[in-house]
Design a protein around this motif. Structure first.
Motif, mmCIF file in Angstrom:
data_model
loop_
_atom_site.group_PDB
_atom_site.id
_atom_site.type_symbol
_atom_site.label_atom_id
_atom_site.label_comp_id
_atom_site.label_asym_id
_atom_site.label_seq_id
_atom_site.Cartn_x
_atom_site.Cartn_y
_atom_site.Cartn_z
ATOM 1 N N ALA A 213 0.711 -1.187 0.051
ATOM 2 C CA ALA A 213 0.118 -0.036 -0.027
ATOM 3 C C ALA A 213 0.879 1.159 0.100
ATOM 4 N N ARG A 214 0.354 2.319 -0.282
ATOM 5 C CA ARG A 214 0.968 3.719 -0.447
ATOM 6 C C ARG A 214 0.477 4.859 -0.098
ATOM 7 N N SER A 215 1.033 5.851 0.245
ATOM 8 C CA SER A 215 0.667 6.988 0.611
ATOM 9 C C SER A 215 1.343 8.323 0.400
ATOM 10 N N ARG A 216 0.989 9.429 0.292
ATOM 11 C CA ARG A 216 1.691 10.725 0.045
ATOM 12 C C ARG A 216 2.250 11.075 1.405
ATOM 13 N N ALA A 217 1.444 10.823 2.527
ATOM 14 C CA ALA A 217 1.687 11.231 3.865
ATOM 15 C C ALA A 217 1.851 9.939 4.673
ATOM 16 N N LEU A 218 2.836 10.205 5.550
ATOM 17 C CA LEU A 218 3.120 9.056 6.541
ATOM 18 C C LEU A 218 2.177 8.327 7.227
ATOM 19 N N THR A 219 1.270 9.173 7.602
ATOM 20 C CA THR A 219 0.244 8.654 8.582
ATOM 21 C C THR A 219 -1.054 8.443 7.663
ATOM 22 N N GLY A 220 -0.978 8.422 6.245
ATOM 23 C CA GLY A 220 -2.125 7.872 5.724
ATOM 24 C C GLY A 220 -3.094 9.156 5.079
#
Length: 544
Positions: A213-220
């Protein structure tokens, strides 16, 4: 290029955590109820691996006495912050219940083979934790478990910032991801402005896999890839099964590889049996046009042979993952004179109260303690079986005087799956078992025991001359184990061939996570004073 032949670390070596520091790659693997705790291996080329030490002291107080089979130390995660190695891991004390009854610990060292700091407990949401070092801050990843009736035992992935000095939580715990399929074993990395969450999916059996999974923000929030990165759940014929629990690493030249656990099953009439346990493998990874990691060979099935960057002369070990030819074991000892790797012991390190290598040079003397089904104080030293064909032998000298005293050769998975050929005492031939040993009558015998889910059985009894050294052996060929002893220089069978597949991850109704080991043991159920001497231990595991 160099060709890595999977598994690259063979035999019981599950849940690999892979990192690179300079020219070296390092892997930490689970040890469960066995010592040494958290074995560490290193390589310069991802193909040839050598033992590099272990996290000594990972079990607070130096003991895992009383933990159930396949509990203990689960899924350590190794990391490097530019100055120190870090390891985070969980000690699980309950298996098969709603409560895992676990504690998560962190330890650090300046060198993997050096002294590790005393473990410090951190927030313990669940097992399979990992640390993420980012911009000078320290983050703890974990899965959370909901023990309540109706709750989900795998209730999502959480992230907590820790104070780098005190390791106490800073701020709130963040829920990163929940998923219908079981997910655990989270690892984080950052690439091209994306935070990638690498997850173990589907449990650690044949449904195992890796999802990203991936996100632009560390906390999702985190978005799941539509496709698995790695799995064999869709094809039982792939030679490397149970592929999952991965970690990505980048080479100095910018290539990407992942470590993962796998298993080489035997096909039987009762289904697959993984007698070698779960092992460590590596795969090459590329990134697609949308920024998702993919196996270099395409698809999601693991390859047996993988091209890896060459790094000059290989480190020690046999080429292409094959087992080296073995010679009679020289007793390898620590500075304290106690047996070291590849020897392993159960639930505590060997100590001088029950292991002696100095009184009789070239021999290992064991003082008998509790029996082979104890969760507490067994006198056993064993080594990992790494191939489906293996031979082991050892010479034992002992003078058992009661049926509670025994010593010999064991093939062992856990407390309810083992085979052993023991030098012990028995009543005179034809006399029933009535506990007459204190009268001084009886025989010295070899007793072949088989223990599985249906209980323990004495398969064969052979009378031998008392007071003389005797060489015992066992041969493993796939699903069969045959025991023997030397008489007049010839191998003499003891009992019929036995079912070796009971010593596997897949046998029985309970969860099993370790692997089969071959070794020596001694017991004295009454006085705990009986001793046995062993020499010439030799374990040969044939390359496949």
């Amino acid at each position: 290029m160099t060709v890595a032949r999977n598994p690259v670390i063979r035999g019981f070596a599950p849940d690999p955590s892979l990192i690179r520091v300079g020219e070296w790659y390092y892997v930490a693997t689970s040890s469960f109820e066995w010592f040494p705790t958290i074995p560490l291996h290193r390589s310069r080329d991802l193909a040839h691996w050598e033992y590099a030490g272990h996290v000594r002291g990972a079990a607070p107080g130096g003991s895992l006495r009383g933990v159930p089979d396949s509990a203990g130390i689960w899924a350590p995660s190794l990391s490097w912050d530019g100055e120190r190695f870090w390891v985070v891991y969980t000690i699980v004390r309950s298996v098969g219940t709603r409560y895992f009854d676990l504690d998560t610990y962190v330890s650090t060292a300046t060198a993997v083979g050096g002294e590790w700091s005393a473990p410090r407990r951190v927030a313990s949401h669940g097992f399979d934790p990992a640390l993420f070092h980012h911009e000078g801050r320290l983050w703890l990843l974990n899965m959370q478990s909901d023990h309540r009736p109706g709750g989900r035992r795998f209730a999502g992935i959480v992230l907590t910032e820790l104070d780098r000095s005190t390791l106490r939580p800073l701020g709130d715990t963040h829920l990163l991801l929940q998923h219908d399929r079981l997910i655990e074993g989270p690892k984080l990395l950052i690439r091209d402005g994306w935070f990638y969450l690498v997850l173990a999916e589907g449990g650690t059996g044949v449904e195992h896999g890796v999802r990203v999974a991936r996100s632009r923000a560390l906390t999702g929030p985190y978005e799941l890839d539509d496709l698995p990165l790695l799995t064999t759940r869709d094809d039982p014929k792939v030679p490397l099964q149970k592929a999952g629990h991965a970690e990505l690493v980048r080479t100095p030249t910018g290539e990407w590889f992942l470590s993962h656990l796998t298993a080489r099953p035997l096909d039987t009439a009762r289904g697959i049996r993984c007698t070698l346990g779960r092992e460590t493998a590596v795969q090459a990874v590329t990134w697609d046009s949308e920024g998702w990691p993919r196996l270099r060979q395409g698809g999601w099935h693991p390859a047996v042979e993988v091209e890896v960057p060459a790094a000059g002369a290989p480190t020690s070990g046999a080429p292409d993952g094959a087992a080296p030819a073995a010679t009679p074991e020289t007793v390898r000892t620590s500075s304290e004179g106690l047996p070291t790797w590849p020897w392993s012991s159960l639930r505590a390190e060997p100590d001088a109260s029950w292991v002696d290598t100095t009184t009789r040079p070239g021999w290992i003397r064991l003082r008998g303690r509790q029996g082979p089904e104890s969760l507490w104080d067994q006198s056993v030293l064993a080594q990992r079986i790494t191939e489906h064909r293996a031979e082991v032998e050892v010479t034992v000298e002992a003078r058992p005087r009661t049926f509670g005293e025994a010593a010999g050769l064991t093939l062992r998975y856990n407390t309810d799956s083992y085979l052993s050929l023991d030098l012990t005492w028995a009543e005179p031939e034809g006399e029933p078992q009535r506990g007459q040993q204190w009268r001084g009558e009886g025989r010295t015998v070899l007793s072949l025991l088989e223990r599985d889910g249906d209980g323990a059985r004495q398969v064969a009894v052979v009378e031998v001359e008392p007071g003389r050294p005797i060489t015992l052996g066992a041969s493993v060929d796939g699903a069969e184990a045959r025991f023997w002893y030397l008489r007049d220089g010839l191998r003499t069978p003891v009992g019929p061939p036995l079912d070796f597949t009971h010593l596997s991850d897949d046998y029985g109704p309970r969860l099993r996570f370790t692997g089969t080991l071959a070794g020596i043991h001694a017991q004295d159920l009454v006085a705990a004073e009986f001793t046995a001497d062993f020499s010439g231990f030799r374990l040969v595991c044939g390359a496949e």
